[in-house]
Design a protein around this motif. Structure first.
Motif, PDB file in Angstrom:
ATOM      1  N   ALA A  93       0.838  -1.208   0.000  1.00 25.43           N
ATOM      2  CA  ALA A  93       0.000   0.000   0.000  1.00 25.43           C
ATOM      3  C   ALA A  93       0.870   1.255   0.000  1.00 25.43           C
ATOM      4  CB  ALA A  93      -0.934  -0.007   1.210  1.00 25.43           C
ATOM      5  N   GLU A 101      -1.004   5.479  -6.677  1.00 24.09           N
ATOM      6  CA  GLU A 101      -1.927   4.367  -6.893  1.00 24.09           C
ATOM      7  C   GLU A 101      -2.363   3.820  -5.540  1.00 24.09           C
ATOM      8  OE1 GLU A 101      -0.716   1.542  -9.999  1.00 24.09           O
ATOM      9  OE2 GLU A 101       1.026   2.816 -10.354  1.00 24.09           O
ATOM     10  N   SER A 102      -3.236   2.818  -5.568  1.00 22.81           N
ATOM     11  CA  SER A 102      -3.658   2.184  -4.322  1.00 22.81           C
ATOM     12  C   SER A 102      -4.020   0.721  -4.585  1.00 22.81           C
ATOM     13  CB  SER A 102      -4.856   2.911  -3.713  1.00 22.81           C
ATOM     14  OG  SER A 102      -6.016   2.654  -4.477  1.00 22.81           O
ATOM     15  N   LEU A 103      -4.166  -0.030  -3.508  1.00 19.00           N
ATOM     16  CA  LEU A 103      -4.575  -1.431  -3.638  1.00 19.00           C
ATOM     17  C   LEU A 103      -5.968  -1.538  -4.256  1.00 19.00           C
ATOM     18  CD1 LEU A 103      -3.348  -2.829  -0.191  1.00 19.00           C
ATOM     19  CD2 LEU A 103      -2.400  -3.360  -2.446  1.00 19.00           C
ATOM     20  N   GLU A 104      -6.805  -0.528  -4.010  1.00 18.21           N
ATOM     21  CA  GLU A 104      -8.176  -0.559  -4.515  1.00 18.21           C
ATOM     22  C   GLU A 104      -8.277  -0.187  -5.992  1.00 18.21           C
ATOM     23  OE1 GLU A 104      -7.276   1.213  -1.690  1.00 18.21           O
ATOM     24  OE2 GLU A 104      -7.900  -0.371  -0.329  1.00 18.21           O
ATOM     25  N   THR A 105      -7.346   0.624  -6.487  1.00 19.50           N
ATOM     26  CA  THR A 105      -7.461   1.118  -7.861  1.00 19.50           C
ATOM     27  C   THR A 105      -6.494   0.474  -8.850  1.00 19.50           C
ATOM     28  OG1 THR A 105      -5.915   2.940  -7.418  1.00 19.50           O
ATOM     29  CG2 THR A 105      -8.272   3.365  -7.053  1.00 19.50           C
ATOM     30  N   ALA A 129      -5.978  -8.477  -0.508  1.00 16.48           N
ATOM     31  CA  ALA A 129      -6.092  -7.330   0.393  1.00 16.48           C
ATOM     32  C   ALA A 129      -7.318  -7.437   1.220  1.00 16.48           C
ATOM     33  CB  ALA A 129      -6.088  -6.037  -0.418  1.00 16.48           C
TER      34      ALA A 129
END
Length: 129
Positions: A93, A101-105, A129
C-alpha cells in the motif's frame, strides 16, 4: 545484477542473509523465465518489506520469497503467517501510494515463491487485500 555466492564460504556455509539473497535471486530468475518483468527488490518501509516487485502485463505482483533447507519444521510456504501477510499488504500500500496508486485502484496480487530444499512452489495470488 550482483553475483550471489554459492556453496561454502571460508570455513562455514552461507549465512542466513546470503542464503536469503541467493533464494531471492533464484526466485527472480524463475519468475522472469515465466514471463514476469522485474521492477524492484527488498523494498522496505516501516513495518514491512516486499522481497520482489514484478509486473505481469498490467498487474503489479508483490512476491514474498521463502526458503527452507528442508521441511523438518514445515514447508517454506507454510511459514507465511497472517501477521506476515498484513505486513506485506502494508508495504504494498505504501509503495503504491508513492506512485499515486492504491490497492483498490491498481490491479495487483500477492504471490509466494516458496523454496524448500530444491523444490520450488509458486503460489499465485496466495492471499488478497
Amino acid at each position: 545484477m550482483a553475483e550471489i555466492p554459492t556453496g561454502k564460504i571460508g570455513t562455514g556455509t552461507l549465512n542466513r542473509r546470503q542464503s536469503g539473497a541467493q533464494a531471492e535471486l533464484q526466485a527472480r530468475r524463475y519468475l522472469e523465465d515465466a514471463g514476469l518483468r522485474f521492477v524492484a527488490a527488498n523494498m522496505r518501509v516501516r513495518g514491512g518489506e516486499i522481497d520482489l516487485i514484478m509486473r505481469e502485463r498490467h498487474a503489479w505482483v508483490f512476491v514474498e520469497v521463502r526458503y527452507r533447507r528442508n521441511n523438518a519444521f514445515g514447508t517454506a510456504a507454510e511459514s507465511i503467517t497472517i501477521h506476515k501477510q498484513r505486513r506485506l499488504l502494508l508495504a504494498a500500500a505504501v509503495w503504491l501510494a508513492r506512485r499515486g496508486e492504491s490497492l483498490e485502484t491498481s490491479p495487483c496480487r500477492f504471490d509466494i515463491l516458496a523454496i524448500t530444499g530444491c523444490r520450488v512452489e509458486w503460489l499465485v495470488n496466495a492471499f488478497g487485500a
